[in-house]
Design a protein around this motif. Structure first.
Motif, PDB file in Angstrom:
ATOM      1  N   ALA A   1      -8.517  -3.341  -4.027  1.00  0.00           N
ATOM      2  CA  ALA A   1      -7.678  -4.045  -4.997  1.00  0.00           C
ATOM      3  C   ALA A   1      -8.126  -5.494  -5.184  1.00  0.00           C
ATOM      4  O   ALA A   1      -8.019  -6.055  -6.280  1.00  0.00           O
ATOM      5  CB  ALA A   1      -6.219  -3.997  -4.555  1.00  0.00           C
TER       6      ALA A   1
ATOM      7  N   ASN B   1      -8.464  -0.118   1.462  1.00  0.00           N
ATOM      8  CA  ASN B   1      -7.540   0.021   0.334  1.00  0.00           C
ATOM      9  C   ASN B   1      -7.223  -1.334  -0.282  1.00  0.00           C
ATOM     10  O   ASN B   1      -7.249  -1.503  -1.511  1.00  0.00           O
ATOM     11  CB  ASN B   1      -6.258   0.698   0.828  1.00  0.00           C
ATOM     12  CG  ASN B   1      -5.395   1.231  -0.299  1.00  0.00           C
ATOM     13  OD1 ASN B   1      -5.830   1.330  -1.439  1.00  0.00           O
ATOM     14  ND2 ASN B   1      -4.160   1.574   0.020  1.00  0.00           N
TER      15      ASN B   1
ATOM     16  N   TYR C   1       0.525  -5.849  -6.889  1.00  0.00           N
ATOM     17  CA  TYR C   1      -0.446  -4.757  -6.834  1.00  0.00           C
ATOM     18  C   TYR C   1       0.060  -3.660  -5.899  1.00  0.00           C
ATOM     19  O   TYR C   1       0.486  -3.943  -4.766  1.00  0.00           O
ATOM     20  CB  TYR C   1      -1.794  -5.250  -6.307  1.00  0.00           C
ATOM     21  CG  TYR C   1      -2.564  -6.119  -7.269  1.00  0.00           C
ATOM     22  CD1 TYR C   1      -3.571  -5.598  -8.068  1.00  0.00           C
ATOM     23  CD2 TYR C   1      -2.278  -7.476  -7.371  1.00  0.00           C
ATOM     24  CE1 TYR C   1      -4.288  -6.395  -8.951  1.00  0.00           C
ATOM     25  CE2 TYR C   1      -2.982  -8.288  -8.257  1.00  0.00           C
ATOM     26  CZ  TYR C   1      -3.982  -7.740  -9.035  1.00  0.00           C
ATOM     27  OH  TYR C   1      -4.677  -8.539  -9.914  1.00  0.00           O
TER      28      TYR C   1
ATOM     29  N   CYS D   1      -1.561  -0.589  -3.962  1.00  0.00           N
ATOM     30  CA  CYS D   1      -2.831   0.035  -3.586  1.00  0.00           C
ATOM     31  C   CYS D   1      -2.529   1.478  -3.181  1.00  0.00           C
ATOM     32  O   CYS D   1      -2.114   1.742  -2.049  1.00  0.00           O
ATOM     33  CB  CYS D   1      -3.472  -0.734  -2.431  1.00  0.00           C
ATOM     34  SG  CYS D   1      -3.565  -2.519  -2.708  1.00  0.00           S
TER      35      CYS D   1
ATOM     36  N   THR E   1       0.826  -1.208   0.000  1.00  0.00           N
ATOM     37  CA  THR E   1       0.000   0.000   0.000  1.00  0.00           C
ATOM     38  C   THR E   1       0.861   1.258   0.000  1.00  0.00           C
ATOM     39  O   THR E   1       2.037   1.228   0.361  1.00  0.00           O
ATOM     40  CB  THR E   1      -0.911   0.028   1.243  1.00  0.00           C
ATOM     41  OG1 THR E   1      -0.086  -0.031   2.425  1.00  0.00           O
ATOM     42  CG2 THR E   1      -1.849  -1.168   1.257  1.00  0.00           C
TER      43      THR E   1
END
Length: 456
Positions: free
Chosen positions: A155, A151, A117, A119, A90
């Motif tokens: 995702a 958050n 990913y 975020c 994140t």
């Protein structure tokens, strides 16, 4: 990469641990047998304040010993599982971008095939370009509802991996992190697997070292024993989840202690958990009093909130061990109240020229010394199972840091009672500002009062 693996206690080592605990319990019984002589009470109020403090500390010691009773380390299964994996980290505005880039690159370099990913709570254009360049999925959202949990859940809506790994933006993973942990999901009942939260900035400051010292036993013998009890904590970082397990509870649970809330809901759903005592990533411990106090306020407020809100709702769905775990763990943050009592007793005694107890000091020493020897003896013996040899010792800095945090824990308790909201903010990763005297004002005030009374 070769990782240091800790061996579980042998049969005789377990016998030794349990024998020491039994001796320790007998020393506690002996202490109360002789101390609870009501004829020796001098001041009723001071005595019962002192007794509340002694009972709380006794309760804490026994609870720790409870987590030394059955230390275990799971055996890594032989598995040919090849599930799809997503890795999430994140970003919150203000966090160091260079630090995050280092983490993202380390995630991309992990051996097992996966999708990375980011975020992003800010829609940072520099990070967006970085993600495009390195084939990282950049995910944003239009609100900040439910903070970190929201958050990640945002995702998860577009992620499809069967397993997901959550990493904090300051925790740099090893290349074989996923490969080391995936085999433990061979049991379809495993909902999540937690690994060690380790820190690489221990020498940055005294606060960083002290904050890390507070975790050495927790990520060592305490969490290892949770394996045996079915009460492993999800810590919020370095934790791998089965996607179907997360989906069964509607994704990550919200709150200031979202990791504990998520684990509680997963256990209530019947999912099992495992703790693997391997250092597979390293991050940053709070390096200043300001960042440490902010972290502890968030955790104390959030964990005490779970005790009075989520825990009663999930109580009947938890096992007996889990009920004990989630019902007792939040009491750690009542230390602020009892530290305040320990400060007030000598001050009130000096002001009133009264003492709580008028027993013989020599006799008090004779009944107290066996307890202290037991506490230290057990603590040093179980240090065989801390993660690294460098983590052994008295951990005096960690204890001192906890003591000066009493006002923060007290504030968290007060905020919980009056239902005051505390914003979810990530622990500060870079804090070059000087510690404000205001945040240590309660300790300075107590110091001034004690000095005044001493020289009065």
């Amino acid at each position: 990469m070769k990782h240091k693996r800790i061996k579980p206690p042998s049969k005789w080592e377990k016998i030794m641990i349990r024998s020491l605990i039994v001796i320790g319990l007998l020393s506690i019984v002996n202490f109360f047998y002789w101390f609870l002589d009501f004829k020796l009470i001098e001041n009723q109020i001071l005595y019962w304040l002192l007794m509340s403090l002694i009972l709380f500390d006794t309760f804490r010691v026994i609870y720790i010993w409870y987590h030394y009773w059955d230390i275990s380390i799971p055996t890594k299964p032989q598995s040919s599982l090849t599930p799809t994996v997503d890795v999430f980290t994140t970003y919150y505005p203000g966090e160091p971008i260079d630090m995050l880039k280092e983490t993202l690159l380390a995630i991309r370099q992990m051996n097992y095939p996966h999708t990375t990913y980011l975020c992003d709570e800010e829609d940072n254009q520099e990070l967006k370009r970085f993600c495009e360049e390195h084939h990282i999925v950049h995910v944003i959202r239009s609100n900040r509802i439910d903070a970190k949990a929201g958050n990640i859940n945002n995702a998860l809506k577009q992620a499809t991996g069967e397993i997901c790994l959550i990493l904090d933006p300051d925790h740099v993973p090893d290349v074989d992190f996923i490969e080391e942990i995936l085999p433990y999901f061979d049991d379809s009942n495993i909902g999540f697997v937690q690994t060690v939260q380790s820190y690489y900035n221990l020498h940055e400051s005294t606060v960083a070292r002290a904050a890390a010292e507070q975790t050495f036993h927790f990520y060592g013998p305490v969490m290892m024993c949770m394996n045996s009890y079915g009460t492993v904590n999800a810590i919020g970082a370095n934790c791998m989840f089965r996607r179907t397990a997360l989906d069964s509870i509607g994704g990550h649970a919200a709150g200031l202690s979202e990791d504990m809330h998520t684990a509680m809901k997963l256990h209530a759903k019947g999912w099992k958990s495992i703790y693997v005592p391997l250092v597979l990533s390293a991050g940053l411990a709070p390096a200043t009093l300001t960042s440490y106090f902010k972290q502890q306020l968030k955790w104390s407020r959030g964990t005490l909130e779970l005790l009075v809100t989520a825990f009663p709702k999930l109580f009947n769905k938890l096992t007996l061990r889990q009920k004990l775990h989630y019902g007792i763990l939040p009491f750690h943050y009542l230390t602020g109240l009892f530290y305040m009592i320990s400060i007030l007793i000598p001050i009130v005694s000096l002001l009133t020229s009264a003492t709580p107890w008028r027993g013989n000091v020599v006799n008090f020493g004779l009944i107290t010394i066996p307890v202290l020897i037991s506490i230290l003896g057990i603590r040093f013996y179980v240090q065989k199972w801390v993660i690294n040899k460098g983590e052994r010792g008295m951990h005096l800095l960690g204890g001192l840091l906890m003591q000066i945090t009493w006002s923060i824990y007290l504030m968290g308790l007060f905020y919980m009672i009056i239902r005051k909201k505390v914003p979810y903010l990530p622990t500060v990763k870079e804090d070059d500002s000087k510690t404000s005297p205001y945040i240590v004002m309660p300790n300075l005030l107590i110091c001034f009062i004690c000095c005044f009374l001493k020289f009065k």
